[in-house]
Scaffold this motif. Structure first.
Motif, PDB file in Angstrom:
ATOM      1  N   MET A 145       0.854  -1.183   0.000  1.00 45.66           N
ATOM      2  CA  MET A 145       0.000   0.000   0.000  1.00 45.66           C
ATOM      3  C   MET A 145       0.894   1.239   0.000  1.00 45.66           C
ATOM      4  O   MET A 145       1.831   1.333   0.783  1.00 45.66           O
ATOM      5  CB  MET A 145      -0.911  -0.019   1.233  1.00 45.66           C
ATOM      6  CG  MET A 145      -1.813   1.179   1.347  1.00 45.66           C
ATOM      7  SD  MET A 145      -2.902   1.226   2.805  1.00 45.66           S
ATOM      8  CE  MET A 145      -3.972  -0.142   2.523  1.00 45.66           C
ATOM      9  N   THR A 146       0.589   2.199  -0.857  1.00 43.72           N
ATOM     10  CA  THR A 146       1.354   3.440  -0.879  1.00 43.72           C
ATOM     11  C   THR A 146       1.002   4.295   0.335  1.00 43.72           C
ATOM     12  O   THR A 146      -0.025   4.083   0.982  1.00 43.72           O
ATOM     13  CB  THR A 146       1.058   4.249  -2.158  1.00 43.72           C
ATOM     14  OG1 THR A 146      -0.294   4.696  -2.105  1.00 43.72           O
ATOM     15  CG2 THR A 146       1.316   3.435  -3.420  1.00 43.72           C
ATOM     16  N   LYS A 147       1.836   5.278   0.602  1.00 45.03           N
ATOM     17  CA  LYS A 147       1.554   6.193   1.708  1.00 45.03           C
ATOM     18  C   LYS A 147       0.252   6.961   1.427  1.00 45.03           C
ATOM     19  O   LYS A 147      -0.550   7.185   2.337  1.00 45.03           O
ATOM     20  CB  LYS A 147       2.728   7.148   1.900  1.00 45.03           C
ATOM     21  CG  LYS A 147       2.730   7.812   3.252  1.00 45.03           C
ATOM     22  CD  LYS A 147       4.048   8.495   3.518  1.00 45.03           C
ATOM     23  CE  LYS A 147       5.052   7.423   3.876  1.00 45.03           C
ATOM     24  NZ  LYS A 147       6.419   7.786   3.693  1.00 45.03           N
ATOM     25  N   GLN A 148       0.023   7.323   0.184  1.00 41.43           N
ATOM     26  CA  GLN A 148      -1.204   8.024  -0.184  1.00 41.43           C
ATOM     27  C   GLN A 148      -2.423   7.154   0.101  1.00 41.43           C
ATOM     28  O   GLN A 148      -3.412   7.628   0.672  1.00 41.43           O
ATOM     29  CB  GLN A 148      -1.161   8.424  -1.659  1.00 41.43           C
ATOM     30  CG  GLN A 148      -2.353   9.253  -2.077  1.00 41.43           C
ATOM     31  CD  GLN A 148      -2.187   9.837  -3.463  1.00 41.43           C
ATOM     32  OE1 GLN A 148      -1.190   9.615  -4.138  1.00 41.43           O
ATOM     33  NE2 GLN A 148      -3.160  10.607  -3.891  1.00 41.43           N
ATOM     34  N   GLU A 149      -2.364   5.889  -0.263  1.00 36.64           N
ATOM     35  CA  GLU A 149      -3.470   4.966   0.004  1.00 36.64           C
ATOM     36  C   GLU A 149      -3.677   4.772   1.501  1.00 36.64           C
ATOM     37  O   GLU A 149      -4.811   4.702   1.973  1.00 36.64           O
ATOM     38  CB  GLU A 149      -3.211   3.621  -0.664  1.00 36.64           C
ATOM     39  CG  GLU A 149      -3.258   3.673  -2.175  1.00 36.64           C
ATOM     40  CD  GLU A 149      -2.688   2.424  -2.830  1.00 36.64           C
ATOM     41  OE1 GLU A 149      -3.045   2.173  -3.992  1.00 36.64           O
ATOM     42  OE2 GLU A 149      -1.881   1.701  -2.199  1.00 36.64           O
ATOM     43  N   SER A 150      -2.580   4.697   2.243  1.00 36.32           N
ATOM     44  CA  SER A 150      -2.673   4.524   3.688  1.00 36.32           C
ATOM     45  C   SER A 150      -3.315   5.738   4.351  1.00 36.32           C
ATOM     46  O   SER A 150      -4.193   5.605   5.214  1.00 36.32           O
ATOM     47  CB  SER A 150      -1.280   4.276   4.271  1.00 36.32           C
ATOM     48  OG  SER A 150      -1.340   4.134   5.663  1.00 36.32           O
TER      49      SER A 150
ATOM     50  N   ARG B 247      -5.340   7.914   2.952  1.00 31.96           N
ATOM     51  CA  ARG B 247      -6.755   7.919   2.548  1.00 31.96           C
ATOM     52  C   ARG B 247      -7.548   6.918   3.384  1.00 31.96           C
ATOM     53  O   ARG B 247      -8.607   7.237   3.932  1.00 31.96           O
ATOM     54  CB  ARG B 247      -6.885   7.588   1.060  1.00 31.96           C
ATOM     55  CG  ARG B 247      -8.330   7.457   0.602  1.00 31.96           C
ATOM     56  CD  ARG B 247      -8.446   7.233  -0.884  1.00 31.96           C
ATOM     57  NE  ARG B 247      -7.980   8.370  -1.645  1.00 31.96           N
ATOM     58  CZ  ARG B 247      -8.652   9.509  -1.816  1.00 31.96           C
ATOM     59  NH1 ARG B 247      -9.837   9.644  -1.251  1.00 31.96           N
ATOM     60  NH2 ARG B 247      -8.164  10.484  -2.519  1.00 31.96           N
ATOM     61  N   SER B 248      -7.054   5.702   3.495  1.00 26.87           N
ATOM     62  CA  SER B 248      -7.755   4.642   4.220  1.00 26.87           C
ATOM     63  C   SER B 248      -7.960   5.004   5.689  1.00 26.87           C
ATOM     64  O   SER B 248      -9.052   4.827   6.239  1.00 26.87           O
ATOM     65  CB  SER B 248      -6.965   3.336   4.094  1.00 26.87           C
ATOM     66  OG  SER B 248      -7.562   2.332   4.859  1.00 26.87           O
TER      67      SER B 248
ATOM     68  N   GLU C   8       7.037   9.999  -1.519  1.00 30.60           N
ATOM     69  CA  GLU C   8       5.749  10.248  -0.859  1.00 30.60           C
ATOM     70  C   GLU C   8       6.038  10.932   0.471  1.00 30.60           C
ATOM     71  O   GLU C   8       5.883  10.361   1.535  1.00 30.60           O
ATOM     72  CB  GLU C   8       4.993   8.939  -0.647  1.00 30.60           C
ATOM     73  CG  GLU C   8       4.461   8.329  -1.921  1.00 30.60           C
ATOM     74  CD  GLU C   8       3.495   7.205  -1.625  1.00 30.60           C
ATOM     75  OE1 GLU C   8       2.305   7.333  -1.966  1.00 30.60           O
ATOM     76  OE2 GLU C   8       3.940   6.198  -1.029  1.00 30.60           O
TER      77      GLU C   8
ATOM     78  N   ASN D 244      -0.623  13.806  -3.475  1.00 28.60           N
ATOM     79  CA  ASN D 244       0.818  13.724  -3.268  1.00 28.60           C
ATOM     80  C   ASN D 244       1.452  14.919  -3.972  1.00 28.60           C
ATOM     81  O   ASN D 244       1.425  15.015  -5.195  1.00 28.60           O
ATOM     82  CB  ASN D 244       1.358  12.410  -3.833  1.00 28.60           C
ATOM     83  CG  ASN D 244       2.842  12.235  -3.584  1.00 28.60           C
ATOM     84  OD1 ASN D 244       3.544  13.156  -3.177  1.00 28.60           O
ATOM     85  ND2 ASN D 244       3.332  11.044  -3.848  1.00 28.60           N
TER      86      ASN D 244
END
Length: 111
Positions: free
Chosen positions: A1-6, A8-9, A36, A24
């Motif tokens: 999982m990317t930092k952006q996805e993390s 967001r989640s 990121e 980002n």
């Protein structure tokens, strides 16, 4: 999982936002391609009702605390209630200019 996805989640889970943008902005800073490290977040949630702007930012920062420990360097936040979002929208929400690294005047401190 990317930092952006993390990011967001975690914000979705904790705040149940009616609107959420996670951008980002690392490309705008003096960091390697694909980094990121710098993000901008616009989050609209009932969870902010009755909270001061400072307390809203503290809440968002607390939610993404682990990302800061894992290399997140900067987070620009706009945290609004649905009523505020309806009145103001996200217009003119810009991050501060980067003054770090090679983009700064000689001798300036990097971001």
């Amino acid at each position: 999982m990317t930092k952006q996805e993390s990011i967001r989640s975690k914000l979705v889970d904790a705040l149940e936002p009616v609107h959420l943008d996670v951008e980002n902005e690392s490309r705008m800073h003096s960091v390697p391609a694909g980094s990121e490290t710098h993000f901008k977040v616009l989050v609209v949630s009932e969870a902010f009702r009755g909270l001061s702007p400072l307390d809203r930012h503290r809440r968002v920062n607390d939610i993404v605390r682990e990302e800061f420990r894992a290399g997140l360097h900067a987070l620009t936040i706009r945290a609004m209630t649905p009523d505020e979002w309806e009145r103001q929208g996200g217009a003119d929400f810009r991050s501060p200019a980067c003054l770090g690294g090679s983009k700064a005047e000689p001798g300036a401190k990097s971001s």
